[in-house]
Design a protein around this motif. Structure first.
Motif, PDB file in Angstrom:
ATOM      1  N   ALA A 146       0.901  -1.257  -0.024  1.00 42.47           N
ATOM      2  CA  ALA A 146       0.068  -0.012   0.035  1.00 42.47           C
ATOM      3  C   ALA A 146       0.963   1.185  -0.059  1.00 42.47           C
ATOM      4  CB  ALA A 146      -1.013   0.087   1.225  1.00 42.47           C
ATOM      5  N   CYS A 147       0.447   2.270  -0.681  1.00 43.65           N
ATOM      6  CA  CYS A 147       1.117   3.669  -0.497  1.00 43.65           C
ATOM      7  C   CYS A 147       0.080   4.661  -0.594  1.00 43.65           C
ATOM      8  CB  CYS A 147       2.135   3.797  -1.832  1.00 43.65           C
ATOM      9  SG  CYS A 147       2.997   5.168  -1.771  1.00 43.65           S
ATOM     10  N   GLY A 148       0.220   5.634   0.215  1.00 40.91           N
ATOM     11  CA  GLY A 148      -0.754   6.875   0.314  1.00 40.91           C
ATOM     12  C   GLY A 148      -0.351   7.914  -0.702  1.00 40.91           C
ATOM     13  N   ILE A 149      -1.457   8.473  -1.024  1.00 44.96           N
ATOM     14  CA  ILE A 149      -1.575   9.467  -2.174  1.00 44.96           C
ATOM     15  C   ILE A 149      -1.272  10.989  -1.164  1.00 44.96           C
ATOM     16  CG2 ILE A 149      -2.913  10.699  -4.075  1.00 44.96           C
ATOM     17  CD1 ILE A 149      -4.388   7.977  -4.233  1.00 44.96           C
ATOM     18  N   CYS A 150      -0.300  11.582  -1.893  1.00 45.74           N
ATOM     19  CA  CYS A 150      -0.010  12.826  -1.010  1.00 45.74           C
ATOM     20  C   CYS A 150      -0.425  14.192  -1.802  1.00 45.74           C
ATOM     21  CB  CYS A 150       1.542  12.952  -1.056  1.00 45.74           C
ATOM     22  SG  CYS A 150       2.202  14.362   0.093  1.00 45.74           S
ATOM     23  N   SER A 151      -0.779  15.345  -1.337  1.00 41.72           N
ATOM     24  CA  SER A 151      -1.315  16.225  -2.006  1.00 41.72           C
ATOM     25  C   SER A 151      -0.007  16.772  -2.887  1.00 41.72           C
ATOM     26  CB  SER A 151      -1.404  17.402  -1.232  1.00 41.72           C
ATOM     27  OG  SER A 151      -0.199  18.030  -0.394  1.00 41.72           O
ATOM     28  N   TRP A 152       0.907  16.327  -2.913  1.00 41.36           N
ATOM     29  CA  TRP A 152       2.352  16.445  -3.806  1.00 41.36           C
ATOM     30  C   TRP A 152       2.058  15.712  -5.113  1.00 41.36           C
ATOM     31  CZ3 TRP A 152       7.990  15.025  -2.859  1.00 41.36           C
ATOM     32  CH2 TRP A 152       8.999  15.347  -3.481  1.00 41.36           C
ATOM     33  N   ASP A 153       1.610  14.476  -4.779  1.00 43.45           N
ATOM     34  CA  ASP A 153       1.029  13.409  -5.789  1.00 43.45           C
ATOM     35  C   ASP A 153       0.034  14.220  -6.818  1.00 43.45           C
ATOM     36  OD1 ASP A 153       2.869  11.256  -5.494  1.00 43.45           O
ATOM     37  OD2 ASP A 153       1.560  10.922  -3.903  1.00 43.45           O
ATOM     38  N   LEU A 154      -1.032  14.664  -5.920  1.00 42.12           N
ATOM     39  CA  LEU A 154      -2.243  15.614  -6.818  1.00 42.12           C
ATOM     40  C   LEU A 154      -1.745  16.710  -7.385  1.00 42.12           C
ATOM     41  CD1 LEU A 154      -4.776  15.280  -3.829  1.00 42.12           C
ATOM     42  CD2 LEU A 154      -4.961  14.094  -5.882  1.00 42.12           C
ATOM     43  N   GLN A 155      -0.907  17.374  -7.011  1.00 39.48           N
ATOM     44  CA  GLN A 155      -0.217  18.532  -7.646  1.00 39.48           C
ATOM     45  C   GLN A 155       0.520  18.081  -8.968  1.00 39.48           C
ATOM     46  OE1 GLN A 155      -0.948  21.585  -7.633  1.00 39.48           O
ATOM     47  NE2 GLN A 155       0.669  22.706  -8.630  1.00 39.48           N
ATOM     48  N   THR A 156       1.317  16.895  -8.620  1.00 45.49           N
ATOM     49  CA  THR A 156       1.852  16.574  -9.834  1.00 45.49           C
ATOM     50  C   THR A 156       1.270  15.958 -11.025  1.00 45.49           C
ATOM     51  OG1 THR A 156       3.934  16.125  -8.594  1.00 45.49           O
ATOM     52  CG2 THR A 156       3.983  15.035 -10.774  1.00 45.49           C
TER      53      THR A 156
ATOM     54  N   PRO B  76       7.872  12.102  -6.905  1.00 44.09           N
ATOM     55  CA  PRO B  76       8.349  10.783  -7.479  1.00 44.09           C
ATOM     56  C   PRO B  76       6.986   9.930  -7.308  1.00 44.09           C
ATOM     57  CG  PRO B  76       8.986  11.118  -5.134  1.00 44.09           C
ATOM     58  CD  PRO B  76       8.615  12.334  -5.389  1.00 44.09           C
ATOM     59  N   PRO B  77       6.959   8.780  -8.044  1.00 44.09           N
ATOM     60  CA  PRO B  77       5.793   8.014  -7.934  1.00 44.09           C
ATOM     61  C   PRO B  77       5.488   7.488  -6.685  1.00 44.09           C
ATOM     62  CG  PRO B  77       7.473   6.889  -9.340  1.00 44.09           C
ATOM     63  CD  PRO B  77       8.012   8.301  -8.740  1.00 44.09           C
ATOM     64  N   GLY B  78       4.926   8.063  -5.708  1.00 38.32           N
ATOM     65  CA  GLY B  78       4.524   7.653  -4.437  1.00 38.32           C
ATOM     66  C   GLY B  78       5.921   7.718  -3.604  1.00 38.32           C
ATOM     67  N   HIS B  79       5.661   8.050  -2.116  1.00 38.21           N
ATOM     68  CA  HIS B  79       6.639   7.983  -1.203  1.00 38.21           C
ATOM     69  C   HIS B  79       6.134   7.568   0.296  1.00 38.21           C
ATOM     70  CE1 HIS B  79       4.952  11.942  -1.224  1.00 38.21           C
ATOM     71  NE2 HIS B  79       5.109  12.221  -0.131  1.00 38.21           N
ATOM     72  N   GLU B  80       4.898   7.159   0.429  1.00 32.36           N
ATOM     73  CA  GLU B  80       4.039   6.992   1.442  1.00 32.36           C
ATOM     74  C   GLU B  80       3.745   5.492   1.858  1.00 32.36           C
ATOM     75  OE1 GLU B  80       1.929  11.294   2.035  1.00 32.36           O
ATOM     76  OE2 GLU B  80       0.884   9.537   1.923  1.00 32.36           O
ATOM     77  N   GLY B  81       4.805   4.638   1.481  1.00 25.06           N
ATOM     78  CA  GLY B  81       4.541   3.007   1.248  1.00 25.06           C
ATOM     79  C   GLY B  81       4.690   2.212   2.507  1.00 25.06           C
ATOM     80  N   ILE B  82       4.109   1.105   2.245  1.00 28.79           N
ATOM     81  CA  ILE B  82       4.156   0.125   3.420  1.00 28.79           C
ATOM     82  C   ILE B  82       4.342  -1.265   2.772  1.00 28.79           C
ATOM     83  CG2 ILE B  82       1.770  -0.334   3.733  1.00 28.79           C
ATOM     84  CD1 ILE B  82       4.030   0.023   6.883  1.00 28.79           C
TER      85      ILE B  82
ATOM     86  N   LYS C  10      -8.310  11.237   2.412  1.00 27.26           N
ATOM     87  CA  LYS C  10      -6.882  10.772   2.077  1.00 27.26           C
ATOM     88  C   LYS C  10      -7.204   9.471   1.329  1.00 27.26           C
ATOM     89  CE  LYS C  10      -2.410   9.961   2.671  1.00 27.26           C
ATOM     90  NZ  LYS C  10      -1.462  10.764   2.097  1.00 27.26           N
ATOM     91  N   GLY C  11      -6.325   9.231   0.282  1.00 28.66           N
ATOM     92  CA  GLY C  11      -6.385   7.948  -0.804  1.00 28.66           C
ATOM     93  C   GLY C  11      -5.168   7.217  -0.487  1.00 28.66           C
ATOM     94  N   VAL C  12      -5.270   5.812  -0.373  1.00 23.70           N
ATOM     95  CA  VAL C  12      -4.388   4.769  -0.535  1.00 23.70           C
ATOM     96  C   VAL C  12      -4.425   3.945  -1.760  1.00 23.70           C
ATOM     97  CG1 VAL C  12      -3.435   3.052   0.773  1.00 23.70           C
ATOM     98  CG2 VAL C  12      -3.990   5.123   1.973  1.00 23.70           C
ATOM     99  N   VAL C  13      -3.419   3.575  -2.366  1.00 28.57           N
ATOM    100  CA  VAL C  13      -3.235   2.916  -3.395  1.00 28.57           C
ATOM    101  C   VAL C  13      -2.990   1.279  -2.825  1.00 28.57           C
ATOM    102  CG1 VAL C  13      -2.045   2.171  -5.573  1.00 28.57           C
ATOM    103  CG2 VAL C  13      -2.310   4.817  -4.999  1.00 28.57           C
ATOM    104  N   SER C  14      -3.692   0.500  -3.351  1.00 23.65           N
ATOM    105  CA  SER C  14      -3.395  -0.790  -2.995  1.00 23.65           C
ATOM    106  C   SER C  14      -2.704  -1.592  -4.095  1.00 23.65           C
ATOM    107  CB  SER C  14      -4.937  -1.495  -2.730  1.00 23.65           C
ATOM    108  OG  SER C  14      -4.543  -3.134  -2.645  1.00 23.65           O
ATOM    109  N   LEU C  15      -1.522  -2.275  -3.592  1.00 26.54           N
ATOM    110  CA  LEU C  15      -0.737  -2.827  -4.623  1.00 26.54           C
ATOM    111  C   LEU C  15      -0.555  -4.360  -4.515  1.00 26.54           C
ATOM    112  CD1 LEU C  15       2.349  -0.424  -3.729  1.00 26.54           C
ATOM    113  CD2 LEU C  15       0.590  -0.146  -5.647  1.00 26.54           C
ATOM    114  N   SER C  16      -1.613  -4.814  -3.582  1.00 27.52           N
ATOM    115  CA  SER C  16      -1.823  -6.100  -3.663  1.00 27.52           C
ATOM    116  C   SER C  16      -2.024  -6.819  -5.234  1.00 27.52           C
ATOM    117  CB  SER C  16      -2.909  -6.800  -3.047  1.00 27.52           C
ATOM    118  OG  SER C  16      -2.778  -6.308  -1.674  1.00 27.52           O
ATOM    119  N   ALA C  17      -1.377  -8.173  -5.401  1.00 30.36           N
ATOM    120  CA  ALA C  17      -1.700  -8.912  -6.518  1.00 30.36           C
ATOM    121  C   ALA C  17      -2.996  -8.963  -6.971  1.00 30.36           C
ATOM    122  CB  ALA C  17      -0.720  -9.994  -6.763  1.00 30.36           C
TER     123      ALA C  17
END
Length: 314
Positions: free
Chosen positions: A35-45, A57-63, A307-314
């Motif tokens: 998972a990785c959060g969507i930052c306001s920086w991502d929105l602006q980019t 960068p493509p995401g920076h709030e990962g787990i 707040k949005g989070v991207v799920s990276l699960s297969a």
């Protein structure tokens, strides 16, 4: 090994790309991000494009979880949940850069540690004393986490200001002593009252010129304004005579202002429930839907988004 990642495109937007990764080198581990959060920086980019002057960068709030160990790695096991990474499913990183997540029943989408580390730095830069009066300008994701973090500091008043009543309701639930909608018909009278309160510290999380103007207006003489929010651009304005005449101290609490490593305390704040992301993560989307989802968010087409989070699960 192949994996998916996001690439921001020139002029705005994003696309899904396929990349490859090798085994970790000596001293490295491979992490499988979930998972990785969507930052306001991502929105602006997403709005302005990869060719903008402040592209994220493509995401920076990962787990994620350690999936492979390089030669010589000790002190960590495969399966350990760790902090870091972006929207890519896999990454190799030196073991010395890992932050372990303790055993917890919280789901990965509620262990988005990086923005909480920013809150730690923001609070550190407030230079708080017990019994002070505080105001929070902006109750978005970061502002609401700041309120959660500040509620235990013994403030006499913790005043929340925003344009959204639903976010102000959350602010009150999180510990704000009073909440005011800056767009209400009676806010001029509220603002006049706030000027008389002797507000010691105003934290501006808005990242907008009106937020800075409001902070300047209501902070007391010789008070402190904490510029937590980022005005993403090259120009902002202030009245130097007002700042000088009121003897305002201005501090910038961006991540570069950190007074200590903020990640260990951020992990503790989540683990102990001081900062709770469950009410704030409003949307979880698979990586395949990232581009369309971001298009909706940046055009105002996602109601009640915090707040949005991207799920990276297969």
């Amino acid at each position: 090994m192949k994996y998916k990642n996001i690439r921001y495109t020139p002029g705005g937007g994003a696309e899904l790309v396929e990349l490859s990764i090798d085994d970790p080198k000596p001293g490295e581990v491979q992490v499988e991000n979930t998972a990785c959060g969507i930052c306001s920086w991502d929105l602006q980019t997403f709005r302005t494009g990869s060719d903008s002057g402040f592209a994220a960068p493509p995401g920076h709030e990962g787990i994620g979880y350690v999936s492979k160990l390089g030669a010589g790695v000790t002190g960590v096991e495969v399966g350990q949940r760790v902090v870091g990474g972006g929207f890519g499913r896999f990454r190799n990183t030196p073991v010395t850069r890992l932050y372990k997540v303790p055993d917890s029943n919280l789901g990965d989408q509620h262990w988005i540690v990086e923005p909480v580390s920013c809150v730690v730095t923001g609070i550190d830069c407030c230079e708080l004393k017990a019994g002070q009066r505080l105001a929070m300008v902006g109750c978005g994701f970061m502002g609401l986490m700041m309120i959660q973090g500040l509620r235990g500091f013994g403030a006499d008043q913790l005043i929340a200001l925003d344009i959204d009543d639903s976010r102000l309701k959350l602010a009150q639930e999180f510990g704000a002593t009073e909440c005011h909608n800056v767009g209400s018909d009676d806010f001029d009278s509220v603002k006049a009252d706030l000027r008389t309160r002797g507000i010691d510290v105003v934290v501006d999380t808005s990242g907008a010129q009106p937020g800075l103007d409001l902070a300047t207006d209501i902070v007391k003489r010789a008070g402190l304004i904490n510029l937590f929010g980022w005005m993403k651009g090259t120009v902002a304005t202030f009245n130097p005579s007002t700042w000088h005449g009121k003897a305002i101290t201005i501090v910038n609490s961006s991540p570069g202002a950190q007074k200590r490593d903020p990640f260990p305390p951020a992990i503790r704040l989540i683990q102990n429930g001081v900062i709770d992301l469950k009410p704030l993560v409003t949307h979880v989307v698979p990586i395949n839907e990232y581009s369309s989802f971001m298009g909706d968010v940046t055009s105002g087409g996602v109601p009640d988004y915090i707040k949005g989070v991207v799920s990276l699960s297969a």
